[in-house]
Design a protein around this motif. Sequence first.
Motif, mmCIF file in Angstrom:
data_model
loop_
_atom_site.group_PDB
_atom_site.id
_atom_site.type_symbol
_atom_site.label_atom_id
_atom_site.label_comp_id
_atom_site.label_asym_id
_atom_site.label_seq_id
_atom_site.Cartn_x
_atom_site.Cartn_y
_atom_site.Cartn_z
ATOM 1 N N ARG A 100 0.832 -1.206 0.000
ATOM 2 C CA ARG A 100 0.000 0.000 0.000
ATOM 3 C C ARG A 100 0.873 1.266 0.000
ATOM 4 O O ARG A 100 0.539 2.255 -0.657
ATOM 5 C CB ARG A 100 -0.929 0.006 1.212
ATOM 6 C CG ARG A 100 -2.017 -1.056 1.134
ATOM 7 C CD ARG A 100 -3.032 -0.881 2.257
ATOM 8 N NE ARG A 100 -3.731 0.388 2.163
ATOM 9 C CZ ARG A 100 -4.763 0.611 1.368
ATOM 10 N NH1 ARG A 100 -5.228 -0.350 0.590
ATOM 11 N NH2 ARG A 100 -5.348 1.796 1.351
ATOM 12 N N ALA A 101 1.976 1.223 0.712
ATOM 13 C CA ALA A 101 2.861 2.391 0.760
ATOM 14 C C ALA A 101 3.481 2.658 -0.618
ATOM 15 O O ALA A 101 3.579 3.815 -1.054
ATOM 16 C CB ALA A 101 3.959 2.176 1.797
ATOM 17 N N ARG A 102 3.885 1.585 -1.308
ATOM 18 C CA ARG A 102 4.470 1.761 -2.646
ATOM 19 C C ARG A 102 3.427 2.284 -3.630
ATOM 20 O O ARG A 102 3.719 3.135 -4.474
ATOM 21 C CB ARG A 102 5.050 0.435 -3.144
ATOM 22 C CG ARG A 102 6.181 -0.112 -2.280
ATOM 23 C CD ARG A 102 7.456 0.681 -2.416
ATOM 24 N NE ARG A 102 8.455 0.273 -1.442
ATOM 25 C CZ ARG A 102 9.302 -0.752 -1.596
ATOM 26 N NH1 ARG A 102 9.243 -1.486 -2.689
ATOM 27 N NH2 ARG A 102 10.182 -1.039 -0.657
ATOM 28 N N ALA A 103 2.201 1.755 -3.538
ATOM 29 C CA ALA A 103 1.137 2.205 -4.429
ATOM 30 C C ALA A 103 0.790 3.667 -4.167
ATOM 31 O O ALA A 103 0.607 4.455 -5.106
ATOM 32 C CB ALA A 103 -0.089 1.317 -4.269
ATOM 33 N N ALA A 104 0.695 4.042 -2.900
ATOM 34 C CA ALA A 104 0.396 5.432 -2.553
ATOM 35 C C ALA A 104 1.493 6.370 -3.054
ATOM 36 O O ALA A 104 1.212 7.479 -3.532
ATOM 37 C CB ALA A 104 0.223 5.571 -1.044
ATOM 38 N N LEU A 105 2.737 5.924 -2.949
ATOM 39 C CA LEU A 105 3.865 6.736 -3.423
ATOM 40 C C LEU A 105 3.797 6.931 -4.935
ATOM 41 O O LEU A 105 3.993 8.044 -5.440
ATOM 42 C CB LEU A 105 5.180 6.063 -3.033
ATOM 43 C CG LEU A 105 6.463 6.823 -3.383
ATOM 44 C CD1 LEU A 105 6.512 8.151 -2.633
ATOM 45 C CD2 LEU A 105 7.691 5.976 -3.038
ATOM 46 N N LEU A 106 3.480 5.847 -5.664
ATOM 47 C CA LEU A 106 3.380 5.964 -7.113
ATOM 48 C C LEU A 106 2.209 6.853 -7.511
ATOM 49 O O LEU A 106 2.299 7.622 -8.474
ATOM 50 C CB LEU A 106 3.236 4.582 -7.753
ATOM 51 C CG LEU A 106 3.168 4.570 -9.284
ATOM 52 C CD1 LEU A 106 4.423 5.193 -9.894
ATOM 53 C CD2 LEU A 106 2.976 3.144 -9.809
ATOM 54 N N ALA A 107 1.103 6.764 -6.771
ATOM 55 C CA ALA A 107 -0.054 7.613 -7.070
ATOM 56 C C ALA A 107 0.338 9.087 -6.982
ATOM 57 O O ALA A 107 -0.012 9.888 -7.871
ATOM 58 C CB ALA A 107 -1.190 7.302 -6.100
ATOM 59 N N ARG A 108 1.058 9.455 -5.964
ATOM 60 C CA ARG A 108 1.456 10.852 -5.803
ATOM 61 C C ARG A 108 2.486 11.267 -6.844
ATOM 62 O O ARG A 108 2.468 12.408 -7.327
ATOM 63 C CB ARG A 108 1.982 11.074 -4.379
ATOM 64 C CG ARG A 108 0.840 11.226 -3.388
ATOM 65 C CD ARG A 108 1.090 10.627 -2.026
ATOM 66 N NE ARG A 108 -0.144 10.692 -1.231
ATOM 67 C CZ ARG A 108 -1.168 9.814 -1.357
ATOM 68 N NH1 ARG A 108 -1.086 8.823 -2.233
ATOM 69 N NH2 ARG A 108 -2.256 9.956 -0.627
ATOM 70 N N ALA A 109 3.357 10.350 -7.203
ATOM 71 C CA ALA A 109 4.315 10.640 -8.268
ATOM 72 C C ALA A 109 3.589 10.868 -9.591
ATOM 73 O O ALA A 109 3.949 11.756 -10.371
ATOM 74 C CB ALA A 109 5.314 9.492 -8.393
ATOM 75 N N GLN A 110 2.546 10.081 -9.851
ATOM 76 C CA GLN A 110 1.786 10.245 -11.082
ATOM 77 C C GLN A 110 0.974 11.533 -11.090
ATOM 78 O O GLN A 110 0.763 12.136 -12.140
ATOM 79 C CB GLN A 110 0.875 9.033 -11.294
ATOM 80 C CG GLN A 110 1.601 7.812 -11.817
ATOM 81 C CD GLN A 110 2.246 8.073 -13.172
ATOM 82 O OE1 GLN A 110 1.589 8.517 -14.108
ATOM 83 N NE2 GLN A 110 3.538 7.820 -13.269
ATOM 84 N N PHE A 111 0.515 11.951 -9.935
ATOM 85 C CA PHE A 111 -0.205 13.228 -9.854
ATOM 86 C C PHE A 111 0.674 14.353 -10.388
ATOM 87 O O PHE A 111 0.207 15.228 -11.133
ATOM 88 C CB PHE A 111 -0.613 13.505 -8.408
ATOM 89 C CG PHE A 111 -1.535 14.681 -8.247
ATOM 90 C CD1 PHE A 111 -2.903 14.508 -8.288
ATOM 91 C CD2 PHE A 111 -1.033 15.957 -8.059
ATOM 92 C CE1 PHE A 111 -3.760 15.590 -8.148
ATOM 93 C CE2 PHE A 111 -1.875 17.042 -7.920
ATOM 94 C CZ PHE A 111 -3.249 16.854 -7.959
ATOM 95 N N LEU A 112 1.947 14.312 -10.021
ATOM 96 C CA LEU A 112 2.883 15.326 -10.504
ATOM 97 C C LEU A 112 3.301 15.065 -11.944
ATOM 98 O O LEU A 112 3.378 15.990 -12.756
ATOM 99 C CB LEU A 112 4.116 15.360 -9.593
ATOM 100 C CG LEU A 112 3.863 15.717 -8.123
ATOM 101 C CD1 LEU A 112 5.151 15.616 -7.331
ATOM 102 C CD2 LEU A 112 3.267 17.109 -8.004
ATOM 103 N N ALA A 113 3.557 13.789 -12.276
ATOM 104 C CA ALA A 113 4.024 13.452 -13.622
ATOM 105 C C ALA A 113 2.999 13.804 -14.690
ATOM 106 O O ALA A 113 3.361 14.180 -15.812
ATOM 107 C CB ALA A 113 4.365 11.962 -13.694
ATOM 108 N N GLN A 114 1.719 13.691 -14.347
ATOM 109 C CA GLN A 114 0.652 13.998 -15.310
ATOM 110 C C GLN A 114 0.227 15.471 -15.272
ATOM 111 O O GLN A 114 -0.753 15.858 -15.906
ATOM 112 C CB GLN A 114 -0.564 13.096 -15.054
ATOM 113 C CG GLN A 114 -0.274 11.608 -15.098
ATOM 114 C CD GLN A 114 0.331 11.153 -16.414
ATOM 115 O OE1 GLN A 114 0.059 11.738 -17.467
ATOM 116 N NE2 GLN A 114 1.149 10.103 -16.371
#
Length: 205
Positions: A100-114
């Motif tokens: 869950r921590a890795r998924a949450a981290l990727l979600a936030r990274a994608q918020f910025l990446a997109q």
Amino acid sequence: MTAFTDADREKVAKAIAATEKTTSGELVVVVARSSDDYRYIPLLWPAAVALLAGPAAYLIGLVNSMTSMLAVQAAILVAGGLLTLWMPVRVLLVPRYIRRARAALLARAQFLAQNLHLTRNHTGVLIFVSLAEHYVEIIADKGINDRVGHEEWEAAVSDFVQAVKVGRLAEGFERVIADCGEILARNCPPEPDNPNQLPNRLIEL
């Protein structure tokens, strides 16, 4: 093998476009097969089993030399390592809180990446799904979060999860997009000029 057909992608793109006609919000949908490759953590399990099984085999008489004991440990480690090459097994061997921590981290990274943080009036909304982790999250920028309570997003996530449980992944995306559209239409109605600032498509990682 992809989780989506071209028809599924088209349905999602049309759902996003239809939603954005009713709101000044900008919706982006990202789906990841997994949020990490988890190469190292799963190897701890066969390593631990090998470490314990070798001495245990020696003590109960299944092997009678140090060389044989080391051979047992090596065999277990190699077999376990090969098993973890299969992604479903690899993910299962990772503790849930880490997944869950890795998924949450990727979600936030994608918020910025997109570029959702760069929308006019900060009305970007990300629908993020990580399939391997069974993780779903909706992240809204400040212009939305100031007006929408967390429980409304959770209700949209729940609708998505219910659809996925019966094997309707694409329909789940259509449903969560529609739910988000209703929330956004109530809280962020379209402006006189309502430009499309971000791409209306399913982004697959």
